[in-house]
Design an enzyme around this catalytic site. Structure first.
Site, short mmCIF file in Angstrom:
data_model
loop_
_atom_site.label_atom_id
_atom_site.label_comp_id
_atom_site.label_asym_id
_atom_site.label_seq_id
_atom_site.Cartn_x
_atom_site.Cartn_y
_atom_site.Cartn_z
N ASP A 1 0.85 -1.19 0.00
CA ASP A 1 0.00 0.00 0.00
C ASP A 1 0.89 1.24 0.00
O ASP A 1 1.84 1.33 0.76
CB ASP A 1 -0.93 0.04 1.20
CG ASP A 1 -2.05 1.05 0.98
OD1 ASP A 1 -2.99 0.73 0.21
OD2 ASP A 1 -1.97 2.16 1.50
C1 TTP Z 1 3.01 8.66 -5.56
C2 TTP Z 1 2.73 7.65 -6.63
C3 TTP Z 1 1.65 6.77 -6.53
N1 TTP Z 1 1.40 5.85 -7.51
C4 TTP Z 1 0.27 4.88 -7.40
C5 TTP Z 1 0.70 3.53 -6.96
C6 TTP Z 1 -0.56 2.90 -6.44
O1 TTP Z 1 -1.24 2.20 -7.45
C7 TTP Z 1 -1.40 4.07 -6.01
C8 TTP Z 1 -1.57 3.94 -4.55
O2 TTP Z 1 -2.64 3.03 -4.29
P1 TTP Z 1 -2.55 1.63 -3.56
O3 TTP Z 1 -3.79 1.50 -2.72
O4 TTP Z 1 -1.23 1.46 -2.90
O5 TTP Z 1 -2.61 0.53 -4.74
P2 TTP Z 1 -3.70 0.22 -5.83
O6 TTP Z 1 -5.05 0.70 -5.42
O7 TTP Z 1 -3.18 0.70 -7.16
O8 TTP Z 1 -3.69 -1.39 -5.89
P3 TTP Z 1 -4.11 -2.47 -4.75
O9 TTP Z 1 -4.80 -1.76 -3.61
O10 TTP Z 1 -5.01 -3.48 -5.41
O11 TTP Z 1 -2.81 -3.09 -4.33
O12 TTP Z 1 -0.71 5.25 -6.46
C9 TTP Z 1 2.22 5.77 -8.63
O13 TTP Z 1 1.99 4.96 -9.52
N2 TTP Z 1 3.27 6.62 -8.73
C10 TTP Z 1 3.58 7.56 -7.79
O14 TTP Z 1 4.57 8.30 -7.95
#
Ligand code: TTP
Length: 190
Positions: free
Chosen positions: A69
């Protein structure tokens, strides 16, 4: 040993592949991701990773289950995923010209059901953003669904002055910590 990735994020699959790990299956957890009142960002990230792993592990007895997460935090404030333009704009205005933390928690549950946890804490510094830089970034749509309204793996990299910590952690899966946990659980990979 079977490895299940408890995530709907395609970025996490790509990041794992970068260290030579290909999960045997992908099974997203789909949990309630609402932070508790006044929940500290690091606690929230760790709780989400642990809950995702636990729920998915119950569906795959005897397998390794990895969940993560990623949370963007300005002080004690958690920035949610940007779902519309107005929201992405307000995130970028808030991040402009200052440092913020990206907390990336992972949980690995092993074949015996034991959970191991790691937390990566990175500091990201955005340049002071001009109005037209915010407009251009909003137009590119890369912010959609991203925590804090940006993605460091895309155009936002050109707006980030400094990163202290884990680049892979900011993208969504801290690879150093992931490798440590996989090794501790006896998972053999490249
Ligand atoms: C800050 C930042 C975030 N993110 C993304 C990554 C994550 O997908 C999202 C944070 O949400 P998460 O809840 O961590 O992940 P998710 O909803 O994509 O997937 P799941 O819960 O099924 O594991 O933001 C980037 O891709 N690049 C960045 O620089």
């Amino acid at each position: 040993m079977r490895l299940i990735l408890a995530s709907a994020s395609p970025r996490r699959v790509d990041l794992l592949a970068q260290i030579g790990v290909v999960p045997d299956a992908i099974d997203p957890a789909d949990i309630d991701e609402t932070p508790r009142k006044d929940e500290p960002p690091a606690h929230y990230a760790a709780r989400m990773a642990a809950e995702k792993a636990r729920i998915v592990a119950a569906r795959h007895p005897g397998a390794l289950v990895l969940a993560g997460d990623t949370v963007v935090a300005v002080g004690r404030r958690i920035l949610p995923k940007a779902e519309d333009e107005a929201h992405a704009r307000s995130c970028l205005s808030l991040l402009s010209g200052r440092r913020h933390h990206v907390l990336s928690a992972i949980t690995l549950i092993d074949a015996e059901g034991r959970a191991r946890h790691r937390l990566s804490d990175s500091i990201v510094t955005f340049k002071r953003l001009e109005a037209q830089e915010i407009d251009a970034y909003i137009a590119c749509d890369e912010w959609h669904g991203k925590a804090g309204g940006y993605a460091i793996q895309g155009r936002a990299a050109g707006l980030i002055r400094a990163l202290s910590g884990s680049h892979s952690g900011v993208v969504g899966l801290p690879l150093y910590e992931t490798r440590v946990l996989l090794s501790a659980a006896g998972y053999v990979h490249g």
